[in-house]
Design an enzyme around this catalytic site. Structure first.
Site, PDB file in Angstrom:
ATOM      1  N   GLY A  13       0.853  -1.205   0.000  1.00 50.03           N
ATOM      2  CA  GLY A  13       0.000   0.000   0.000  1.00 50.03           C
ATOM      3  C   GLY A  13       0.876   1.238   0.000  1.00 50.03           C
ATOM      4  O   GLY A  13       1.541   1.541   0.995  1.00 50.03           O
ATOM      5  N   PHE A 166      -0.523   7.207  13.647  1.00 48.93           N
ATOM      6  CA  PHE A 166      -1.209   8.380  14.204  1.00 48.93           C
ATOM      7  C   PHE A 166      -0.879   9.670  13.462  1.00 48.93           C
ATOM      8  O   PHE A 166      -1.249  10.751  13.921  1.00 48.93           O
ATOM      9  CB  PHE A 166      -0.849   8.533  15.686  1.00 48.93           C
ATOM     10  CG  PHE A 166      -1.335   7.378  16.530  1.00 48.93           C
ATOM     11  CD1 PHE A 166      -2.669   7.292  16.897  1.00 48.93           C
ATOM     12  CD2 PHE A 166      -0.476   6.370  16.925  1.00 48.93           C
ATOM     13  CE1 PHE A 166      -3.133   6.212  17.660  1.00 48.93           C
ATOM     14  CE2 PHE A 166      -0.923   5.286  17.689  1.00 48.93           C
ATOM     15  CZ  PHE A 166      -2.257   5.216  18.055  1.00 48.93           C
ATOM     16  N   CYS A 280     -10.549   9.529   7.653  1.00 47.03           N
ATOM     17  CA  CYS A 280     -10.589   8.593   8.787  1.00 47.03           C
ATOM     18  C   CYS A 280     -11.568   8.897   9.914  1.00 47.03           C
ATOM     19  O   CYS A 280     -12.136   7.962  10.472  1.00 47.03           O
ATOM     20  CB  CYS A 280      -9.193   8.427   9.353  1.00 47.03           C
ATOM     21  SG  CYS A 280      -8.121   7.606   8.168  1.00 47.03           S
ATOM     22  N   LYS A 343      -8.358  19.911   4.727  1.00 48.44           N
ATOM     23  CA  LYS A 343      -7.642  20.777   5.659  1.00 48.44           C
ATOM     24  C   LYS A 343      -6.489  21.392   4.866  1.00 48.44           C
ATOM     25  O   LYS A 343      -6.232  20.977   3.725  1.00 48.44           O
ATOM     26  CB  LYS A 343      -7.127  19.993   6.868  1.00 48.44           C
ATOM     27  CG  LYS A 343      -6.096  18.934   6.524  1.00 48.44           C
ATOM     28  CD  LYS A 343      -5.703  18.105   7.732  1.00 48.44           C
ATOM     29  CE  LYS A 343      -4.515  18.687   8.449  1.00 48.44           C
ATOM     30  NZ  LYS A 343      -3.894  17.741   9.399  1.00 48.44           N
TER      31      LYS A 343
HETATM   32  N1  LIG Z   1      -4.693   8.935   5.554  1.00 49.36           N
HETATM   33  C1  LIG Z   1      -4.264   9.084   6.798  1.00 49.36           C
HETATM   34  O1  LIG Z   1      -3.874  10.171   7.199  1.00 49.36           O
HETATM   35  C2  LIG Z   1      -4.246   7.935   7.748  1.00 49.36           C
HETATM   36  C3  LIG Z   1      -4.752   6.689   7.392  1.00 49.36           C
HETATM   37  N2  LIG Z   1      -4.698   5.638   8.271  1.00 49.36           N
HETATM   38  C4  LIG Z   1      -5.165   4.311   7.883  1.00 49.36           C
HETATM   39  O2  LIG Z   1      -4.173   3.737   7.019  1.00 49.36           O
HETATM   40  C5  LIG Z   1      -4.782   2.896   6.029  1.00 49.36           C
HETATM   41  C6  LIG Z   1      -4.356   3.358   4.645  1.00 49.36           C
HETATM   42  O3  LIG Z   1      -4.836   4.675   4.458  1.00 49.36           O
HETATM   43  P1  LIG Z   1      -4.322   5.583   3.239  1.00 49.36           P
HETATM   44  O4  LIG Z   1      -2.846   5.410   3.083  1.00 49.36           O
HETATM   45  O5  LIG Z   1      -4.896   6.925   3.460  1.00 49.36           O
HETATM   46  O6  LIG Z   1      -5.069   4.852   2.018  1.00 49.36           O
HETATM   47  P2  LIG Z   1      -4.788   5.027   0.469  1.00 49.36           P
HETATM   48  O7  LIG Z   1      -6.043   4.685  -0.220  1.00 49.36           O
HETATM   49  O8  LIG Z   1      -4.127   6.334   0.205  1.00 49.36           O
HETATM   50  O9  LIG Z   1      -3.682   3.896   0.158  1.00 49.36           O
HETATM   51  C7  LIG Z   1      -3.924   2.530   0.205  1.00 49.36           C
HETATM   52  C8  LIG Z   1      -3.218   1.886  -0.988  1.00 49.36           C
HETATM   53  O10 LIG Z   1      -3.262   0.473  -0.852  1.00 49.36           O
HETATM   54  C9  LIG Z   1      -3.282  -0.086  -2.162  1.00 49.36           C
HETATM   55  N3  LIG Z   1      -3.713  -1.478  -2.081  1.00 49.36           N
HETATM   56  C10 LIG Z   1      -4.921  -1.967  -1.687  1.00 49.36           C
HETATM   57  N4  LIG Z   1      -4.887  -3.317  -1.708  1.00 49.36           N
HETATM   58  C11 LIG Z   1      -3.653  -3.693  -2.121  1.00 49.36           C
HETATM   59  C12 LIG Z   1      -3.010  -4.936  -2.329  1.00 49.36           C
HETATM   60  N5  LIG Z   1      -3.632  -6.098  -2.096  1.00 49.36           N
HETATM   61  N6  LIG Z   1      -1.729  -4.952  -2.766  1.00 49.36           N
HETATM   62  C13 LIG Z   1      -1.065  -3.781  -2.993  1.00 49.36           C
HETATM   63  N7  LIG Z   1      -1.624  -2.566  -2.804  1.00 49.36           N
HETATM   64  C14 LIG Z   1      -2.898  -2.524  -2.366  1.00 49.36           C
HETATM   65  C15 LIG Z   1      -4.243   0.813  -2.904  1.00 49.36           C
HETATM   66  O11 LIG Z   1      -4.059   0.714  -4.305  1.00 49.36           O
HETATM   67  C16 LIG Z   1      -3.863   2.207  -2.347  1.00 49.36           C
HETATM   68  O12 LIG Z   1      -2.918   2.865  -3.164  1.00 49.36           O
HETATM   69  C17 LIG Z   1      -6.300   2.992   6.291  1.00 49.36           C
HETATM   70  O13 LIG Z   1      -6.664   1.903   7.086  1.00 49.36           O
HETATM   71  C18 LIG Z   1      -6.451   4.285   7.070  1.00 49.36           C
HETATM   72  O14 LIG Z   1      -7.552   4.239   7.933  1.00 49.36           O
HETATM   73  C19 LIG Z   1      -4.139   5.782   9.504  1.00 49.36           C
HETATM   74  C20 LIG Z   1      -3.598   6.980   9.903  1.00 49.36           C
HETATM   75  C21 LIG Z   1      -3.608   8.146   9.054  1.00 49.36           C
HETATM   76  O1  LIG Z   2      -6.270   8.155  11.332  1.00 54.08           O
HETATM   77  C1  LIG Z   2      -6.105   9.136  10.659  1.00 54.08           C
HETATM   78  O2  LIG Z   2      -6.379   9.219   9.465  1.00 54.08           O
HETATM   79  C2  LIG Z   2      -5.575  10.405  11.246  1.00 54.08           C
HETATM   80  O3  LIG Z   2      -6.739  11.265  11.448  1.00 54.08           O
HETATM   81  C3  LIG Z   2      -6.432  12.560  11.918  1.00 54.08           C
HETATM   82  O4  LIG Z   2      -5.561  13.222  11.017  1.00 54.08           O
HETATM   83  P1  LIG Z   2      -6.108  13.976   9.697  1.00 54.08           P
HETATM   84  O5  LIG Z   2      -7.483  13.517   9.390  1.00 54.08           O
HETATM   85  O6  LIG Z   2      -5.063  13.810   8.666  1.00 54.08           O
HETATM   86  O7  LIG Z   2      -6.121  15.517  10.072  1.00 54.08           O
HETATM   87  P2  LIG Z   2      -6.575  16.336  11.374  1.00 54.08           P
HETATM   88  O8  LIG Z   2      -5.590  17.388  11.609  1.00 54.08           O
HETATM   89  O9  LIG Z   2      -6.889  15.454  12.510  1.00 54.08           O
HETATM   90  O10 LIG Z   2      -7.907  17.041  10.881  1.00 54.08           O
HETATM   91  C4  LIG Z   2      -9.097  16.307  10.636  1.00 54.08           C
HETATM   92  C5  LIG Z   2     -10.231  17.275  10.336  1.00 54.08           C
HETATM   93  O11 LIG Z   2     -10.597  17.980  11.519  1.00 54.08           O
HETATM   94  C6  LIG Z   2     -10.577  19.382  11.282  1.00 54.08           C
HETATM   95  N1  LIG Z   2     -10.207  20.064  12.541  1.00 54.08           N
HETATM   96  C7  LIG Z   2      -9.062  19.720  13.191  1.00 54.08           C
HETATM   97  C8  LIG Z   2      -8.730  20.333  14.383  1.00 54.08           C
HETATM   98  C9  LIG Z   2      -9.572  21.320  14.928  1.00 54.08           C
HETATM   99  O12 LIG Z   2      -9.323  21.909  16.009  1.00 54.08           O
HETATM  100  N2  LIG Z   2     -10.707  21.636  14.251  1.00 54.08           N
HETATM  101  C10 LIG Z   2     -11.048  21.027  13.063  1.00 54.08           C
HETATM  102  O13 LIG Z   2     -12.098  21.339  12.493  1.00 54.08           O
HETATM  103  C11 LIG Z   2      -9.563  19.564  10.165  1.00 54.08           C
HETATM  104  O14 LIG Z   2      -9.751  20.767   9.489  1.00 54.08           O
HETATM  105  C12 LIG Z   2      -9.854  18.353   9.310  1.00 54.08           C
HETATM  106  O15 LIG Z   2     -10.955  18.590   8.464  1.00 54.08           O
HETATM  107  C13 LIG Z   2      -5.705  12.443  13.265  1.00 54.08           C
HETATM  108  O16 LIG Z   2      -5.336  13.754  13.696  1.00 54.08           O
HETATM  109  C14 LIG Z   2      -4.466  11.573  13.131  1.00 54.08           C
HETATM  110  O17 LIG Z   2      -3.864  11.403  14.411  1.00 54.08           O
HETATM  111  C15 LIG Z   2      -4.866  10.204  12.567  1.00 54.08           C
HETATM  112  O18 LIG Z   2      -3.726   9.402  12.379  1.00 54.08           O
END
Ligand SMILES: NC(=O)C1=CN([C@@H]2O[C@H](COP(=O)(O)OP(=O)(O)OC[C@H]3O[C@@H](n4cnc5c(N)ncnc54)[C@H](O)[C@@H]3O)[C@@H](O)[C@H]2O)C=CC1
Ligand SMILES: O=C(O)[C@H]1O[C@H](OP(=O)(O)OP(=O)(O)OC[C@H]2O[C@@H](n3ccc(=O)[nH]c3=O)[C@H](O)[C@@H]2O)[C@H](O)[C@@H](O)[C@@H]1O
Length: 470
Positions: A13, A166, A280, A343
């Site tokens: 991924g 996180f 998320c 954001k």
């Molecule tokens: N986006 C964020 O800021 C955060 C996301 N997470 C969690 O991390 C996980 C991933 O999130 P993102 O990176 O945002 O998702 P994303 O959609 O950007 O990336 C996931 C990637 O996995 C690939 N994929 C899916 N199945 C596959 C397979 N079998 N083999 C190879 N590649 C494969 C997809 O093509 C895609 O590019 C989710 O569970 C999300 O909840 C956790 C913390 C922060």
């Molecule tokens: O699991 C995840 O995907 C991630 O989700 C959030 O991160 P993210 O969604 O990237 O960004 P945030 O900064 O948390 O903002 C989320 C949303 O809340 C809004 N927000 C944030 C803070 C605030 O005080 N008020 C507010 O409206 C932001 O504008 C945005 O739309 C968490 O902050 C991360 O710790 C976590 O890893």
């Protein structure tokens, strides 16, 4: 049992989490070879592009990739080769909310996690540590273990760890460089603890030991959902208070400041807004709601569900305030929406509040000009089409114009809506914006971004979230 020394890491991924996380591991651990694989060829091509036109925008990321790519960091679509060679595999695939079947609209779709796990089981010819990086429901590691053990070959053992991420988008690189904590969950068996020590050893290359927390597998999985639910709950709480402020004359910034001064509450994450977005928060809370319902805990489910409902209410309330303020109709009026990302400092639009607002404005038959410094036109058109599936694409294109600058978006508009807190919107020449708008010129600040008094002095009629209408 002695922990295995990790030499080769694979990340399945190459998205917002897998890409930055494993690029930083490669940077901080030059002795480890890190390969990031994805099924999406276009995404991998972008990670490998000669001009570093990476598939995601994240401050500082390009610099990290420039330092490591081709040295000990590789991007590929050859998932099988990556699996065969790795000692430790991160599963960092998407886990969206299920769209159909049992739990539709709430439960996490674990299909991608399962497919990746099955592929590991089918291809691996030596023992592996498999790390759940994706955010998953509590006890998913058990399902992964069952699949892996049922399909493993002789002399091939799999240890499963949970290591939720996180990082927040927009600050991913600094979050990864100095995380508040790294959480690793494992089975409390000698083998589980040894696998945990192996992964902890990777992070120990740059994370202080007292920030690496080791817990049981199920606690680790649940802690991730809990952390996101509690962060989102803070925003919904402050947004609920913003509605009271608008009705009473209190100011949400002052209230949040006063409340956040209490060291037990703390000042962060108390900014009222037009509603939280991102891939998320909503997904993970709905996942927690589903888990609570499955465990026959309806009161717990209702409690968390309310956090999402409050967020929907906040977006609806803001759209309505725009219509009410513009003399109860926006039909045929031009509205400039500044910001489309969920954001600032990201090009990600998943669940962005801007999408809901624009859909509402379209359904009132307004014309909408959109400007965002990072989101591509293709992405905007695709999000708008998905938000209004019954509206033909030509109708959307007649109503919406995507602009190359904030100034262009505001030209001839009757109102400006600030939907994302990009710094450049604070710094635009508001006097010039005013000159080119229809009068009276309205500004709706959904992000507490601009100086309302200064804009009012220019002549704007300013409406700010969490403050009474002037
Ligand atoms: N986006 C964020 O800021 C955060 C996301 N997470 C969690 O991390 C996980 C991933 O999130 P993102 O990176 O945002 O998702 P994303 O959609 O950007 O990336 C996931 C990637 O996995 C690939 N994929 C899916 N199945 C596959 C397979 N079998 N083999 C190879 N590649 C494969 C997809 O093509 C895609 O590019 C989710 O569970 C999300 O909840 C956790 C913390 C922060
Ligand atoms: O699991 C995840 O995907 C991630 O989700 C959030 O991160 P993210 O969604 O990237 O960004 P945030 O900064 O948390 O903002 C989320 C949303 O809340 C809004 N927000 C944030 C803070 C605030 O005080 N008020 C507010 O409206 C932001 O504008 C945005 O739309 C968490 O902050 C991360 O710790 C976590 O890893």
């Amino acid at each position: 049992m002695a922990p295995l020394k990790v030499n080769k890491i694979l990340c399945i991924g190459a998205g917002y989490v897998g890409g930055p996380t494993c690029a930083v591991i490669a940077l901080k651990c030059p002795h480890i070879t890190v390969t990031i694989v994805d099924l999406n060829q276009a995404r991998i091509d972008a990670w490998n592009s000669a001009d570093f036109a990476l598939p995601i925008y994240e401050p500082g990321l390009e610099d990290v990739v420039r330092q490591c790519r081709g040295r000990n960091l590789f991007f590929s679509t050859d998932v099988d080769k990556g699996i065969r060679e790795a000692d430790l595999i991160f599963v960092s695939v998407n886990t969206p909310t299920k769209k159909s079947g049992v739990g539709a609209g709430f439960a996490a779709d674990l299909n991608y996690v399962e497919l990746a796990t099955r592929q590991i089981a089918a291809v691996a010819t030596s023992s592996k540590i498999v790390v759940e990086k994706s955010t998953v429901p509590c006890r998913t590691a058990e399902s992964m273990r069952t699949i892996l053990e049922a399909n493993s070959k002789p002399n091939c053992r799999f240890d499963i760890l949970s290591n939720p991420e996180f990082l927040a988008e927009g600050t991913a690189i600094s979050d990864l460089f100095s995380p508040d904590r790294v959480l690793i969950g494992s089975l409390q068996t000698p083998e589980g603890k040894a696998a945990c020590a192996s992964l902890a050893g990777v992070y120990a290359n740059w994370v202080p030991e007292n920030r690496i927390l080791t817990v049981g597998l199920w606690s680790s999985e649940l802690s991730k959902l809990a952390a996101n639910a509690m962060l989102a709950q803070r925003i919904s709480s402050v947004n609920a208070l913003s509605a009271i402020c608008e009705a009473t004359g209190a100011n949400i910034d002052e209230v949040a400041h006063a409340v956040g001064y209490d060291s037990r509450v703390g000042p962060k994450f108390l900014k009222a807004s037009v509603g939280f977005g991102g891939s998320c928060f909503q997904k993970d809370i709905l996942n927690l709601v589903y888990l609570s319902e499955s465990l026959h805990l309806p009161e717990v489910a209702a409690y968390w569900r309310q956090v999402v409902e409050m967020n929907e209410y906040q977006k609806r309330r803001f759209s309505k305030r725009v219509v009410d303020t513009l003399f109860n109709t926006i039909t045929g009026k031009r509205i400039a929406v500044l910001g489309f990302a969920f954001k600032a400092d990201t090009g990600d639009t998943r669940e962005s509040a801007a999408i809901t607002l624009i859909r509402d404005f379209q359904s009132e038959r307004a014309f909408v000009n959109i400007y965002d410094p990072q989101v591509s036109e293709t992405q905007i058109w695709s999000d708008l089409a998905e938000a209004s599936p019954t509206v033909p694409a030509e109708t959307i294109k007649k109503q919406v114009k995507i602009c190359g600058s904030a100034l262009e978006a505001c030209r001839d508009a009757e109102a400006v809506v600030i939907a994302t807190e990009w710094k450049e919107f604070k710094e635009i020449d508001w006097k010039e914006v005013y000159q080119h708008m229809k009068k009276p010129a309205f500004v709706f600040d959904g992000r507490l971004l601009v100086d309302a008094a200064a804009l009012t002095a220019i002549g704007f009629k300013v409406t700010t979230i969490g403050r009474p209408s002037l």
